[in-house]
Design an enzyme around this catalytic site. Structure first.
Site, PDB file in Angstrom:
ATOM      1  N   SER A 165       0.789  -1.235   0.000  1.00 46.86           N
ATOM      2  CA  SER A 165       0.000   0.000   0.000  1.00 46.86           C
ATOM      3  C   SER A 165       0.817   1.277   0.000  1.00 46.86           C
ATOM      4  O   SER A 165       0.519   2.224   0.740  1.00 46.86           O
ATOM      5  CB  SER A 165      -0.953   0.040   1.186  1.00 46.86           C
TER       6      SER A 165
ATOM      7  N   TYR B   5      -7.864  -6.681 -11.472  1.00 44.62           N
ATOM      8  CA  TYR B   5      -8.510  -6.347 -10.199  1.00 44.62           C
ATOM      9  C   TYR B   5      -9.967  -5.914 -10.461  1.00 44.62           C
ATOM     10  O   TYR B   5     -10.901  -6.402  -9.815  1.00 44.62           O
ATOM     11  CB  TYR B   5      -7.711  -5.234  -9.509  1.00 44.62           C
TER      12      TYR B   5
ATOM     13  N   ASP C 163      -6.977  -0.108   2.466  1.00 37.92           N
ATOM     14  CA  ASP C 163      -5.607   0.388   2.592  1.00 37.92           C
ATOM     15  C   ASP C 163      -5.549   1.756   3.269  1.00 37.92           C
ATOM     16  O   ASP C 163      -4.717   1.992   4.151  1.00 37.92           O
ATOM     17  CB  ASP C 163      -4.944   0.439   1.210  1.00 37.92           C
TER      18      ASP C 163
END
Ligand code: GLA
Length: 385
Positions: free
Chosen positions: A130, A228, A176
């Protein structure tokens, strides 16, 4: 690196860029997700913790309404943008993250003006730790504090996420940014991504005689590469086919997954439902002081991400296998997948054997040697000076 040296280094970099001392230096950490992968955008549960490593923003206000952004890690790509010219795509590259935060704050009606910002980081990019969220959160804290705005942390996390979704164009979930802003030292953060409720879960690894190794497989992922987003769409489609708002709604009815006709959607949904259960079990074990017993849940999470969600990659599978052969209690890929890092939980005394076993596996395949980081559950974002 945090504390005085990190603040000094960031302040020196600011002085090099702008010929003055910064008004302040803010730090936002990267994160390791202990468990709960691809559950955040399904309104589910996650259990990340903050790393010691992260991103620093040394910054000062400026009165010409311009945002000037420089990074010690990308000195060749500075960006200077007047507030009125901020728009998705302008600027692009690394500067889109802090600029996106300025844009989103302005869009949300937060009266931030211009700023000179110098970024310094000790977090590898693309390692699934992250670094992007840390960059957003450091900029968000710097800008709001420079302009005397007090935005509650969960709201700031949501704004930083919007910057990533709408300005940078990556459809990530809320994990995140929440981890970077809300985590506490020595704890993981159990976050319910539907209600936004969160609570710290004790994670005193050293106290239990354990280590959590982060193995950077050095395969680089890009969340913006479409896979994703494709996983997100499959989950939404599965929820639609089941007639529920999100896959969170079948947590208590895991059998519902078997009603899905499409075998791919069935696998994707099965991962999400079983992963939510593993997060809650892991948090329960940690609260009961049984950290070492979490190992099999980590390994089961990996198998589910590999077989049902299909986001693992060969180096991650090999790392998980080699870690187990070296005596780890459990291991799993962490983050979105397709590259990045694996975490391995081990008795402190076996840490060396686990590393040796993973090194040997990589050498056997002729892969670049992995890099290691010992994960220490650390405090969330804060002002360093
Ligand atoms: C990335 C995203 C998160 C989350 C994870 C997968 O890190 O930024 O929001 O979806 O992938 O768990």
């Amino acid at each position: 690196m945090t504390g005085p040296e990190a603040a000094d280094q960031a302040a020196r970099w600011f002085a090099e860029c702008y010929g003055a001392e910064p008004s302040g230096v803010w730090h936002a950490p990267g994160r390791v997700n202990l468990i709960g992968e691809h559950t955040d955008y399904n309104d589910g549960f996650v259990l990340p913790f903050a790393l010691r490593q992260g991103v620093r923003a040394a910054a000062s206000r400026r009165d010409d309404g311009v945002f000037e952004l420089r990074s010690r890690q990308a000195p060749e790509a500075p960006a200077t943008v007047p507030a009125g010219a901020l728009a998705p795509g302008t600027p692009s590259g690394w500067a889109a993250y802090p600029a996106g935060v300025a844009w989103v704050l302005l869009e949300a009606g937060c009266p931030v003006g211009g700023a000179s910002i110098a970024i310094d980081a000790d977090l590898e990019r693309g390692a699934a730790l992250s670094s992007s969220a840390a960059l957003e959160c450091a900029a968000a804290l710097a800008l709001t504090e420079l302009y005397g705005l007090s935005v509650p942390r969960p709201e700031l996390a949501a704004l930083a996420r919007r910057a990533e979704n709408e300005f940078v164009g990556v459809p990530s979930g809320i994990m995140d940014q929440s981890a970077s802003l809300l985590c506490e030292q020595g704890h993981a953060l159990l976050l319910d991504c539907r209600s936004g409720e969160s609570s710290p879960v004790p994670l005193d690894l050293a106290g239990f005689g354990l280590v959590l190794l982060v193995v950077d497989t050095r395969v680089r992922h890009a969340l913006s590469d479409g896979r994703y987003a494709e996983r997100r769409r499959s989950c939404e489609e599965a929820a639609r086919a089941l007639g529920v708002p999100s896959l969170r709604d079948i947590t208590d009815d895991p059998g519902a997954v078997e009603r899905l006709q499409d075998p791919v959607l069935r696998r994707r949904a099965r991962h999400v439902v079983t992963e939510n259960a593993r997060v809650l079990q892991t948090a329960g074990l940690l609260r009961a002081g049984l950290a070492a017993s979490c190992g099999p849940l980590l390994t089961a999470s990996h198998a589910s991400l590999r077989d049902d969600f299909e986001v693992s990659w060969p180096q991650a599978d090999a790392t998980v296998e080699a870690a187990a052969a070296g005596g780890a209690l459990g291991a799993r890929m962490t983050g979105g997948g397709f590259g990045g890092s694996v975490i391995a939980l081990a008795e402190a005394a076996s840490g060396g054997d686990v590393r040796a076993s993973v090194d040997e596996a990589f050498a056997g395949h002729g892969w670049k040697p992995p890099r290691y980081l010992e994960a220490l559950p650390s405090a969330g974002a804060r002002r360093l000076r």
